[in-house]
Design a protein around this motif. Structure first.
Motif, mmCIF file in Angstrom:
data_model
loop_
_atom_site.group_PDB
_atom_site.id
_atom_site.type_symbol
_atom_site.label_atom_id
_atom_site.label_comp_id
_atom_site.label_asym_id
_atom_site.label_seq_id
_atom_site.Cartn_x
_atom_site.Cartn_y
_atom_site.Cartn_z
ATOM 1 N N ASN A 491 0.840 -1.203 0.000
ATOM 2 C CA ASN A 491 0.000 0.000 0.000
ATOM 3 C C ASN A 491 0.869 1.244 0.000
ATOM 4 N N ASP A 494 2.563 1.571 -3.340
ATOM 5 C CA ASP A 494 1.510 1.956 -4.302
ATOM 6 C C ASP A 494 1.272 3.465 -4.250
ATOM 7 N N ASN A 495 1.144 3.996 -3.008
ATOM 8 C CA ASN A 495 0.952 5.446 -2.852
ATOM 9 C C ASN A 495 2.147 6.208 -3.418
ATOM 10 N N LYS A 498 1.945 6.224 -6.962
ATOM 11 C CA LYS A 498 0.776 6.973 -7.416
ATOM 12 C C LYS A 498 1.007 8.482 -7.342
ATOM 13 N N GLY A 557 -6.333 3.012 1.892
ATOM 14 C CA GLY A 557 -5.031 2.360 1.917
ATOM 15 C C GLY A 557 -4.256 2.605 3.213
HETATM 16 MG MG LIG Z 1 -3.219 4.446 -1.377
#
Ligand SMILES: [Mg+2]
Ligand SMILES: Nc1ncnc2c1ncn2[C@@H]1O[C@H](COP(=O)(O)OP(=O)(O)OP(=O)(O)O)[C@@H](O)[C@H]1O
Length: 597
Positions: A491, A494-495, A498, A557
């Motif tokens: 997570n 992923d952030n 992102k 998340g």
């Molecule tokens: Mg996230």
């Protein structure tokens, strides 16, 4: 006025009684002796007078006056008695000590008058003839049944008087001695009595001063012994009672002070009788200063003052939620007030129980917000799916290009919906497992977990040309649940991917700091403004909703990351500089340190 001492009262009464007794007894004894002597003298004189009567013979007339006088003088000398013969007319016929011709008429003398009447007459008085106090006895001399003369015998009372006087002296001396002895004895006894009394008084005074352990010495005498024992028994009972009362008080205080709920009791004048620690802490008051002060002075909250007033005025309990503004922030109190009654049912005040429901309120608000957020998040894709499906039904399916596009959008939204549901399920399962302590932890290094997490995110990173660098050198072992920890780290990566620009680098590291294994994910992304940092780990919290939604974020998340960290008895932290990048870390308690294990 100063009260006289018992000692003096007793001694004085004792002395008065002794003196009264000796004086009256002495007086009575002297009187009796005196009377006895006078009686005796009278009897003696009667006998002597009767003797003279007999010697005078049958007729008085036979006697020549001179012979009679001579006879009486002889007789008188022989018996040291004065004899007088008086004729029926009161004329003195002869006297053993005086010349009858020089003597006045004796008919008026009481003893003579009695004898003339035929009875023996007696009298004691001053003799006008001899000028001494004398006792007289007169007997009648009968001839032919008539009183022919009166024979009177008399002796001076000097002997009796002397005897009585010496008796007076004896009695006085004895009385004096008795009085002195009695006074000494009286003083001694009074002193003992007053000493005993003082002992009891001192004991009672110590009792009054609260010294219940002092024992008053018992006495041999019944009364003092009984008083001392009663006082001692009273002291023991008082001691027990006071100890019981203070025990009860301590218990009550212990109960009150260990209560989580605040308790405030006031009397009918709204003065504080009791305020426990919890109440004092809630209201920000020093409990020792609150005692006996009015509730208006102590508690500055008008709602609480009003509620206490209501509880005092009415029989029914009152319940209300009150907002308390404190320097540490607003607190919500659930307050229950009711009147206080004694055993007779009389109102003696009111009691308010304060419950701090701030946390409950916050939880409730969170729950409401959560439901609203979930509904909102779900509504958007559902609305989109419904809209495009309807458009297709309305004929758009005739245009194959549009139909393809709409169907792809529908699939995309359905994916998003699935993602939300998946995240929610993941979150709730972690939460539930955490609460029930059902998460299985085993001791392991982080290497494999971090490797797996990076691999999961690799495709997304590659698509954005982002390099994910992993430092997997072992630092220590912690109790971990690998799949969950992998999800948490994934997570974070992923952030980072992102919210970072294309071509930047994401770094995944592990360190050992102060007994913690710290896993950090660093990026060179957009960063987060300071004010958002405290809320980042709340559910559905997104810094920029539109942007997050554009990149497919639900805002769950980081909440999942936080719960997973907590399930590992660890915590999360974040540091970020807007425009420069962010570092998100998971801190886990280390079991062993690499190289030393
Ligand atoms: Mg996230
Ligand atoms: N590395 C980061 N750089 C900048 N902002 C971040 C970063 N990580 C998180 N954020 C901000 O924190 C918010 C919450 O992150 P979180 O992971 O909980 O939600 P999300 O990424 O939007 O959705 P998802 O549930 O898909 O992860 C994000 O919306 C984003 O605004």
């Amino acid at each position: 006025m100063a009260r006289p001492r018992l000692f003096w009262v007793l001694a004085a009464s004792y002395l008065v009684v002794v003196l009264l007794c000796t004086v009256s007894l002495g007086w009575y004894a002297i009187r009796s002796v005196h009377n006895f002597a006078v009686d005796n003298t009278e009897k003696e004189l009667t006998l002597r007078a009767q003797l003279v009567e007999r010697q005078l013979g049958s007729s008085l007339v036979q006697w020549h006056p001179r012979d009679l006088q001579e006879f009486l003088r002889h007789l008188g000398e022989a018996s040291t008695t004065r004899y007088t013969i008086v004729g029926p007319d009161g004329q003195v016929l002869a006297d053993s000590q005086s010349d009858p011709s020089a003597m006045e008429n004796h008919g008026d003398r009481p003893e003579v008058r009695e004898a003339l009447a035929g009875r023996t007459g007696t009298a004691t008085r001053m003799s006008p003839t001899l000028r001494v106090r004398e006792t007289y006895v007169a007997v009648p001399l009968f001839r032919h049944g008539e009183v022919a003369a009166v024979i009177r015998a008399a002796v001076p009372l000097t002997d009796v008087n002397r005897a009585v006087r010496s008796l007076y002296i004896h009695v006085a001396v004895s009385a004096g001695i008795i009085a002195v002895v009695a006074a000494a004895l009286g003083l001694y006894l009074s002193r003992r009595l007053s000493l005993r009394m003082r002992l009891i008084r001192d004991g009672a005074a110590r009792l009054a001063a609260g010294d219940f352990h002092h024992t008053i010495e018992s006495s041999r005498t019944q009364e003092f012994g009984a008083v001392a024992e009663s006082l001692n028994a009273m002291a023991r009972q008082l001691d027990q009672k006071i100890r019981a009362i203070s025990d009860q008080k301590n218990e009550r205080e212990a109960i009150l002070s260990s209560m989580v709920e605040g308790v405030v009791a006031v009397d009918t004048d709204e003065r504080v009788i009791t305020m426990n620690r919890a109440a004092a802490a809630l209201l920000g008051v020093d409990p020792s200063l609150a005692q006996r002060r009015s509730i208006q002075e102590v508690v500055r909250n008008p709602d609480l003052q009003r509620l206490v007033g209501q509880a005092l005025a009415h029989d029914e309990p009152v319940e209300e939620e009150i907002l308390l503004r404190t320097p540490a922030g607003d607190r919500f109190l659930q307050v229950n007030g009711s009147s206080l009654r004694d055993t007779d049912g009389r109102g003696i005040g009111a009691i308010a129980v304060l419950n701090d429901v701030t946390r409950l309120k916050a939880l409730e608000r969170m729950r409401r917000e959560f439901v609203a957020n979930v509904s909102h998040e779900i509504k958007t894709p559902v609305t989109a799916i419904k809209g495009f499906a309807e458009t297709l039904l309305d004929g758009a399916s005739d245009d194959p290009g549009a139909a393809q596009r709409f169907l792809r959008i529908i699939v995309g939204q359905a994916d998003r919906l699935a993602l939300i549901v998946e995240d929610l399920l993941a979150l709730s399962s972690v939460e539930q497992a955490k609460e029930g302590d059902a998460i299985e932890l085993r001791e392991a290094g982080m290497g494999e977990v971090l490797q797996a997490a990076v691999e999961v995110c690799e495709p997304k990173a590659l698509a954005k040309g982002i390099t994910v660098r992993l430092d997997a050198s072992p630092v220590g072992v912690a109790g971990i649940n690998p799949p969950l920890l992998e999800q948490a780290v994934a997570n974070l990566i992923d952030n980072a991917v992102k919210y970072s620009p294309e071509g930047s680098t994401v770094e995944v590291t592990q360190r050992l700091v102060a007994g913690e294994v710290v896993i950090c994910v660093r990026d060179e992304g957009i960063g987060i403004a300071r004010e958002h940092l405290p809320h980042l780990f709340e559910r559905f919290y997104r810094v920029d909703k539109a942007r997050s939604r554009a990149v497919g974020g639900t805002g769950l998340g980081l909440a999942i990351v936080k719960h997973i960290a907590e399930a590992h008895h660890g915590r999360v932290s974040v540091e970020s500089t807007p425009g420069k990048g962010s570092v998100f870390c998971i801190h886990l308690p280390a079991v062993t340190v690499a190289g030393r294990a």
